[in-house]
Design a protein around this motif. Structure first.
Motif, PDB file in Angstrom:
ATOM      1  N   LEU A 110      12.976  81.379 -17.061  1.00 40.67           N
ATOM      2  CA  LEU A 110      12.614  80.674 -18.291  1.00 40.67           C
ATOM      3  C   LEU A 110      11.145  80.871 -18.656  1.00 40.67           C
ATOM      4  CD1 LEU A 110      14.547  77.291 -17.887  1.00 40.67           C
ATOM      5  CD2 LEU A 110      15.162  79.256 -19.309  1.00 40.67           C
ATOM      6  N   PRO A 113      11.004  82.424 -22.341  1.00 35.35           N
ATOM      7  CA  PRO A 113      11.010  81.474 -23.453  1.00 35.35           C
ATOM      8  C   PRO A 113       9.762  80.596 -23.486  1.00 35.35           C
ATOM      9  CG  PRO A 113      13.157  81.515 -22.410  1.00 35.35           C
ATOM     10  CD  PRO A 113      12.248  82.327 -21.545  1.00 35.35           C
ATOM     11  N   PHE A 114       9.276  80.177 -22.310  1.00 30.03           N
ATOM     12  CA  PHE A 114       8.064  79.363 -22.276  1.00 30.03           C
ATOM     13  C   PHE A 114       6.869  80.125 -22.858  1.00 30.03           C
ATOM     14  CE2 PHE A 114       9.890  76.493 -18.871  1.00 30.03           C
ATOM     15  CZ  PHE A 114       9.790  75.332 -19.626  1.00 30.03           C
ATOM     16  N   LEU A 117       7.148  79.974 -26.564  1.00 28.86           N
ATOM     17  CA  LEU A 117       6.892  78.613 -27.041  1.00 28.86           C
ATOM     18  C   LEU A 117       5.398  78.289 -26.985  1.00 28.86           C
ATOM     19  CD1 LEU A 117       7.876  75.831 -27.959  1.00 28.86           C
ATOM     20  CD2 LEU A 117       8.224  75.247 -25.537  1.00 28.86           C
ATOM     21  N   LEU A 127       7.095  82.088 -34.536  1.00 26.76           N
ATOM     22  CA  LEU A 127       8.278  81.923 -33.687  1.00 26.76           C
ATOM     23  C   LEU A 127       9.494  82.093 -34.583  1.00 26.76           C
ATOM     24  CD1 LEU A 127       8.892  81.215 -30.715  1.00 26.76           C
ATOM     25  CD2 LEU A 127       9.067  78.826 -31.406  1.00 26.76           C
ATOM     26  N   ALA A 131      14.284  83.869 -31.696  1.00 28.86           N
ATOM     27  CA  ALA A 131      13.626  83.373 -30.492  1.00 28.86           C
ATOM     28  C   ALA A 131      13.953  81.906 -30.252  1.00 28.86           C
ATOM     29  CB  ALA A 131      12.118  83.578 -30.599  1.00 28.86           C
ATOM     30  N   LEU A 132      13.985  81.111 -31.331  1.00 31.75           N
ATOM     31  CA  LEU A 132      14.336  79.696 -31.198  1.00 31.75           C
ATOM     32  C   LEU A 132      15.754  79.524 -30.676  1.00 31.75           C
ATOM     33  CD1 LEU A 132      12.753  78.174 -34.437  1.00 31.75           C
ATOM     34  CD2 LEU A 132      12.143  77.601 -32.076  1.00 31.75           C
ATOM     35  N   MET A 135      15.832  80.438 -26.997  1.00 36.61           N
ATOM     36  CA  MET A 135      15.308  79.357 -26.160  1.00 36.61           C
ATOM     37  C   MET A 135      16.362  78.292 -25.912  1.00 36.61           C
ATOM     38  SD  MET A 135      11.519  78.567 -27.607  1.00 36.61           S
ATOM     39  CE  MET A 135      10.354  79.890 -27.866  1.00 36.61           C
ATOM     40  N   ALA A 138      19.058  79.567 -23.604  1.00 36.92           N
ATOM     41  CA  ALA A 138      18.589  79.700 -22.226  1.00 36.92           C
ATOM     42  C   ALA A 138      18.563  78.354 -21.512  1.00 36.92           C
ATOM     43  CB  ALA A 138      17.195  80.339 -22.210  1.00 36.92           C
ATOM     44  N   PHE A 139      18.039  77.328 -22.171  1.00 37.59           N
ATOM     45  CA  PHE A 139      17.959  76.018 -21.536  1.00 37.59           C
ATOM     46  C   PHE A 139      19.343  75.383 -21.374  1.00 37.59           C
ATOM     47  CE2 PHE A 139      13.500  76.417 -22.793  1.00 37.59           C
ATOM     48  CZ  PHE A 139      12.878  75.943 -21.652  1.00 37.59           C
ATOM     49  N   VAL A 289      17.527  84.213 -22.574  1.00 38.20           N
ATOM     50  CA  VAL A 289      16.232  84.811 -22.230  1.00 38.20           C
ATOM     51  C   VAL A 289      16.118  86.208 -22.829  1.00 38.20           C
ATOM     52  CG1 VAL A 289      14.827  85.685 -20.329  1.00 38.20           C
ATOM     53  CG2 VAL A 289      15.910  83.441 -20.140  1.00 38.20           C
ATOM     54  N   VAL A 292      15.347  86.032 -26.512  1.00 33.00           N
ATOM     55  CA  VAL A 292      13.932  85.763 -26.765  1.00 33.00           C
ATOM     56  C   VAL A 292      13.107  87.023 -26.547  1.00 33.00           C
ATOM     57  CG1 VAL A 292      11.911  84.441 -26.031  1.00 33.00           C
ATOM     58  CG2 VAL A 292      14.133  83.326 -26.143  1.00 33.00           C
TER      59      VAL A 292
END
Length: 306
Positions: A110, A113-114, A117, A127, A131-132, A135, A138-139, A289, A292
């Motif tokens: 992650l 993505p971090f 962000l 962004l 990409a959003l 994210m 991924a989470f 991921v 992103v």
């Protein structure tokens, strides 16, 4: 004739050469084995001790690259502390806490993505929607993986691995606004910063280090040498060579195969349990991921990451 009509079509990027493909495969294997080695080492040695030994080895190999000029000392201090003892201290603690290597390895990815962000929050970078979405996917994937009955026992380790990924994301963003540093020099700085801090932390907060070192098996020492030399030096050199030849965004997505190598080693040799839910969650997380990484073509490869 209009300018648009007169303009030549954009050149298609050349296909990766056999040597470049071999370099990417080598990095994936080195990092994949290194993740499994981290779990193996922390089963016999305390996490901060593992980090101290690893970076002691890396410092001995990379100290020759640590020489002026240096960037702004404030940014450099933040990069070295966050990317060195904090990030690796969290990562090794995650493997130490974990029963299986697979969920922790996936959760740590992650960091990509971090990075996107924090680049938006700190640097004001754009962004985009892809990409959003990536994210979010991924989470969700990591959450679904963690809710598996078997993986749930590693929830603390997964949270710590996510924190390690966040620390590396901030490190990457700070590095973006800092004068470019060659990866081997950065690795040398990270090792030089991490070694004494993690050694001091181990001396203060951990116990029984000498007995654990004497009892460590040859496979543990091989894992530490692999991390300190093969991962920190060889893989970094190969990645530096690749990103000199290609855009970072062309190389980075391929490296997302790394967790697959770690999961196969964990399942085949270390007793990892891979249930359908863990596999599904891992696939969803890595898909997010990858989205992103592909959306943020400007992401710099984590040349000093492993």
């Amino acid at each position: 004739m209009s300018d648009a009509a007169a303009a030549p079509p954009p050149a298609k990027p050349h296909a990766l050469t056999g040597l470049e493909i071999a370099a990417i495969a080598a990095i994936i294997i080195v990092w994949g084995v290194n993740n499994a080695g981290a779990k193996l080492a922390t089963e016999q040695l305390s996490p901060l001790l593992v980090g101290a030994i690893r970076f002691g080895i890396a410092t001995a190999c990379l100290i020759v690259f640590v020489r002026p000029p240096f960037p702004d000392w404030r940014s450099l201090t933040l990069i070295v502390l966050l990317g060195g003892p904090i990030q690796y201290g969290l990562a090794y603690t995650a493997y130490w806490l974990a029963t299986d290597v697979s969920p922790v390895t996936v959760a740590n990815q992650l960091w990509i993505p971090f990075t996107a962000l924090f680049a938006f929050l700190i640097l004001g970078e754009r962004l985009n929607k892809a990409a959003l979405v990536g994210m979010g996917v991924a989470f969700v994937g990591v959450a679904w993986m963690t809710l598996d009955a078997h993986a749930l026992q590693d929830w603390k380790a997964i949270l710590v691995a996510i924190a390690a990924g966040a620390a590396w994301g901030v490190t990457t963003v700070v590095a973006r606004r800092t004068t470019s540093i060659p990866p081997l020099k950065m690795q040398g700085l990270l090792a030089l910063g991490a070694f004494p801090v993690m050694a001091f932390g181990s001396a203060v907060f951990e116990h029984g280090q000498w007995e654990a070192v004497k009892a460590a098996t040859p496979l543990v020492w091989a894992s530490l040498l692999w991390a300190g030399i093969t991962s920190s030096v060889l893989a970094t050199t190969l990645l530096f060579w690749l990103v000199q030849r290609r855009e970072a965004g062309r190389v980075t997505p391929y490296l997302l195969v790394t967790p697959v190598v770690s999961m196969l080693i964990g399942w085949g040799f270390m007793g990892d349990v891979l249930t359908p839910q863990i596999l599904t969650g891992s696939a969803i997380a890595m898909g997010g991921v990858a989205l992103v990484a592909l959306a943020e073509r400007g992401l710099r490869a984590g040349a000093a990451k492993a």
